[in-house]
Design a protein around this motif. Sequence first.
Motif, PDB file in Angstrom:
ATOM      1  N   ARG A 134      -2.931  34.098   6.904  1.00  0.00           N
ATOM      2  CA  ARG A 134      -2.532  32.726   7.232  1.00  0.00           C
ATOM      3  C   ARG A 134      -1.582  32.700   8.420  1.00  0.00           C
ATOM      4  O   ARG A 134      -1.605  31.766   9.233  1.00  0.00           O
ATOM      5  N   ASP A 135      -0.750  33.715   8.545  1.00  0.00           N
ATOM      6  CA  ASP A 135       0.181  33.759   9.670  1.00  0.00           C
ATOM      7  C   ASP A 135      -0.531  33.993  11.002  1.00  0.00           C
ATOM      8  O   ASP A 135      -0.048  33.564  12.053  1.00  0.00           O
ATOM      9  N   MET A 136      -1.670  34.682  10.968  1.00  0.00           N
ATOM     10  CA  MET A 136      -2.414  34.948  12.205  1.00  0.00           C
ATOM     11  C   MET A 136      -3.140  33.716  12.731  1.00  0.00           C
ATOM     12  O   MET A 136      -3.461  33.636  13.920  1.00  0.00           O
ATOM     13  N   ALA A 137      -3.442  32.765  11.859  1.00  0.00           N
ATOM     14  CA  ALA A 137      -4.204  31.593  12.273  1.00  0.00           C
ATOM     15  C   ALA A 137      -3.444  30.798  13.339  1.00  0.00           C
ATOM     16  O   ALA A 137      -2.223  30.641  13.271  1.00  0.00           O
ATOM     17  N   ARG A 138      -4.170  30.320  14.328  1.00  0.00           N
ATOM     18  CA  ARG A 138      -3.580  29.457  15.364  1.00  0.00           C
ATOM     19  C   ARG A 138      -3.376  28.059  14.775  1.00  0.00           C
ATOM     20  O   ARG A 138      -4.313  27.454  14.264  1.00  0.00           O
ATOM     21  N   LYS A 139      -2.167  27.536  14.879  1.00  0.00           N
ATOM     22  CA  LYS A 139      -1.825  26.281  14.223  1.00  0.00           C
ATOM     23  C   LYS A 139      -1.710  25.142  15.237  1.00  0.00           C
ATOM     24  O   LYS A 139      -1.054  25.275  16.269  1.00  0.00           O
ATOM     25  N   VAL A 140      -2.373  24.036  14.908  1.00  0.00           N
ATOM     26  CA  VAL A 140      -2.342  22.831  15.729  1.00  0.00           C
ATOM     27  C   VAL A 140      -1.907  21.672  14.841  1.00  0.00           C
ATOM     28  O   VAL A 140      -2.524  21.425  13.793  1.00  0.00           O
ATOM     29  N   HIS A 141      -0.833  20.980  15.223  1.00  0.00           N
ATOM     30  CA  HIS A 141      -0.314  19.853  14.438  1.00  0.00           C
ATOM     31  C   HIS A 141      -0.785  18.543  15.069  1.00  0.00           C
ATOM     32  O   HIS A 141      -0.561  18.312  16.258  1.00  0.00           O
ATOM     33  N   LEU A 142      -1.426  17.722  14.267  1.00  0.00           N
ATOM     34  CA  LEU A 142      -1.986  16.469  14.769  1.00  0.00           C
ATOM     35  C   LEU A 142      -1.649  15.317  13.827  1.00  0.00           C
ATOM     36  O   LEU A 142      -1.285  15.516  12.666  1.00  0.00           O
ATOM     37  N   GLY A 143      -1.802  14.086  14.345  1.00  0.00           N
ATOM     38  CA  GLY A 143      -1.661  12.890  13.530  1.00  0.00           C
ATOM     39  C   GLY A 143      -0.216  12.536  13.251  1.00  0.00           C
ATOM     40  O   GLY A 143       0.726  13.125  13.770  1.00  0.00           O
ATOM     41  N   SER A 144      -0.069  11.526  12.381  1.00  0.00           N
ATOM     42  CA  SER A 144       1.262  11.037  12.032  1.00  0.00           C
ATOM     43  C   SER A 144       1.216  10.384  10.664  1.00  0.00           C
ATOM     44  O   SER A 144       0.140   9.982  10.177  1.00  0.00           O
ATOM     45  N   ALA A 145       2.381  10.247  10.047  1.00  0.00           N
ATOM     46  CA  ALA A 145       2.457   9.568   8.750  1.00  0.00           C
ATOM     47  C   ALA A 145       2.060   8.107   8.883  1.00  0.00           C
ATOM     48  O   ALA A 145       1.443   7.523   7.979  1.00  0.00           O
ATOM     49  N   GLU A 146       2.420   7.493  10.010  1.00  0.00           N
ATOM     50  CA  GLU A 146       2.090   6.076  10.221  1.00  0.00           C
ATOM     51  C   GLU A 146       0.582   5.845  10.248  1.00  0.00           C
ATOM     52  O   GLU A 146       0.096   4.783   9.840  1.00  0.00           O
ATOM     53  N   GLU A 147      -0.155   6.849  10.730  1.00  0.00           N
ATOM     54  CA  GLU A 147      -1.615   6.732  10.781  1.00  0.00           C
ATOM     55  C   GLU A 147      -2.290   7.340   9.554  1.00  0.00           C
ATOM     56  O   GLU A 147      -3.518   7.411   9.490  1.00  0.00           O
ATOM     57  N   SER A 148      -1.484   7.809   8.590  1.00  0.00           N
ATOM     58  CA  SER A 148      -1.989   8.419   7.349  1.00  0.00           C
ATOM     59  C   SER A 148      -2.846   9.644   7.609  1.00  0.00           C
ATOM     60  O   SER A 148      -3.759   9.955   6.839  1.00  0.00           O
ATOM     61  N   ASN A 149      -2.542  10.376   8.705  1.00  0.00           N
ATOM     62  CA  ASN A 149      -3.352  11.558   9.014  1.00  0.00           C
ATOM     63  C   ASN A 149      -2.534  12.701   9.604  1.00  0.00           C
ATOM     64  O   ASN A 149      -3.038  13.471  10.440  1.00  0.00           O
ATOM     65  N   ALA A 150      -1.288  12.857   9.165  1.00  0.00           N
ATOM     66  CA  ALA A 150      -0.487  14.004   9.605  1.00  0.00           C
ATOM     67  C   ALA A 150      -1.057  15.268   8.987  1.00  0.00           C
ATOM     68  O   ALA A 150      -1.158  15.387   7.763  1.00  0.00           O
ATOM     69  N   ARG A 151      -1.410  16.246   9.838  1.00  0.00           N
ATOM     70  CA  ARG A 151      -2.133  17.408   9.337  1.00  0.00           C
ATOM     71  C   ARG A 151      -1.897  18.605  10.237  1.00  0.00           C
ATOM     72  O   ARG A 151      -1.518  18.463  11.404  1.00  0.00           O
ATOM     73  N   THR A 152      -2.147  19.776   9.665  1.00  0.00           N
ATOM     74  CA  THR A 152      -2.080  21.024  10.414  1.00  0.00           C
ATOM     75  C   THR A 152      -3.443  21.684  10.380  1.00  0.00           C
ATOM     76  O   THR A 152      -4.010  21.915   9.302  1.00  0.00           O
ATOM     77  N   ILE A 153      -3.976  21.982  11.549  1.00  0.00           N
ATOM     78  CA  ILE A 153      -5.255  22.678  11.673  1.00  0.00           C
ATOM     79  C   ILE A 153      -4.968  24.166  11.857  1.00  0.00           C
ATOM     80  O   ILE A 153      -4.312  24.564  12.819  1.00  0.00           O
ATOM     81  N   ASN A 154      -5.419  24.969  10.915  1.00  0.00           N
ATOM     82  CA  ASN A 154      -5.275  26.421  10.981  1.00  0.00           C
ATOM     83  C   ASN A 154      -6.582  27.004  11.495  1.00  0.00           C
ATOM     84  O   ASN A 154      -7.589  27.006  10.790  1.00  0.00           O
ATOM     85  N   GLN A 155      -6.576  27.485  12.732  1.00  0.00           N
ATOM     86  CA  GLN A 155      -7.787  28.013  13.347  1.00  0.00           C
ATOM     87  C   GLN A 155      -7.877  29.515  13.068  1.00  0.00           C
ATOM     88  O   GLN A 155      -7.109  30.305  13.601  1.00  0.00           O
ATOM     89  N   TYR A 156      -8.816  29.885  12.207  1.00  0.00           N
ATOM     90  CA  TYR A 156      -8.988  31.279  11.795  1.00  0.00           C
ATOM     91  C   TYR A 156      -9.887  32.043  12.771  1.00  0.00           C
ATOM     92  O   TYR A 156      -9.474  33.040  13.359  1.00  0.00           O
TER      93      TYR A 156
END
Length: 280
Positions: free
Chosen positions: A146-168
């Motif tokens: 999990r630590d090796m995965a490339r992490k991308v943070h997208l979205g926001s709480a206001e849009e109900s889509n705050a999320r982290t994409i872990n690219q394996y």
Amino acid sequence: MTISVSTRQVVGPADAARRDTQGLRAGFVIEGIFRPDEINLTYSHLDRMIVGGVAPVNEKLVIDSVAETGTEHFLDRREVAVVNIGGSGVVTVGSRNHSLGFQEAIYIGMGEGALGFATDDPAAPALFYLLSAPAHRACPTVHISRDMARKVHLGSAEESNARTINQYVHPDVCESCQLLVGLTMFEPGSVWNTMPAHVHDRRMEVYLYFGMQESTRVFHFMGEPSETRHVVLKNHDAVLSPGWSIHSGAGTGRYAFIWAMAGDNMSFTDMDKVPMETLR
């Protein structure tokens, strides 16, 4: 040991628009992926992606040959990514054992030989989610934590889509021929994935929804932007997405999903965005 393989033909946009709920599910939804001590594979003619679940409990399960590939051995002309979403287990590649914990992955290159799957503790069995695409060269096998995965943070709480994409399986993490694989996690209270929507006609995609309570459902939206449809999915259901279709969803509770792509290129950002006002 039981290995079952089903085949899905390509469904075009005009056909999909005419289908009822059952017809859509028959064309795109994959259920019953994880069955104790079984290997369940679906061979899709969308870029010839194979999607499957391997659920060892009391015995080691082995994939060596799959008739649908037309090759003597499964990996003769294919690459594979495996993500464990259950208890800890072991993936054997040739003569080498790789221990995979929860949400750890392994990329396995073309020509690596037979694959074995085992669970460490039958009381907490591993659930190995498998994705395979045709390959043209051999890339190194890599255990991806999990630590090796490339992490991308997208979205926001206001849009109900705050999320982290872990690219394996991604060019910044490991080599592959055409597979891209990742895992998306949501912040508490966020329910929407991949909205605003997009399509990418150069690549197909498949989602596996997991981490859901028994009563939780995801309303997954698909279809051409001007002719959308939806299917309702439960924990461990997967859904195929052709290049012409949007792929977006909202859950009634907490969930995560694994996405995988195969096709013409390896660019994660290659997408054609769909303006909200054009959705129908």
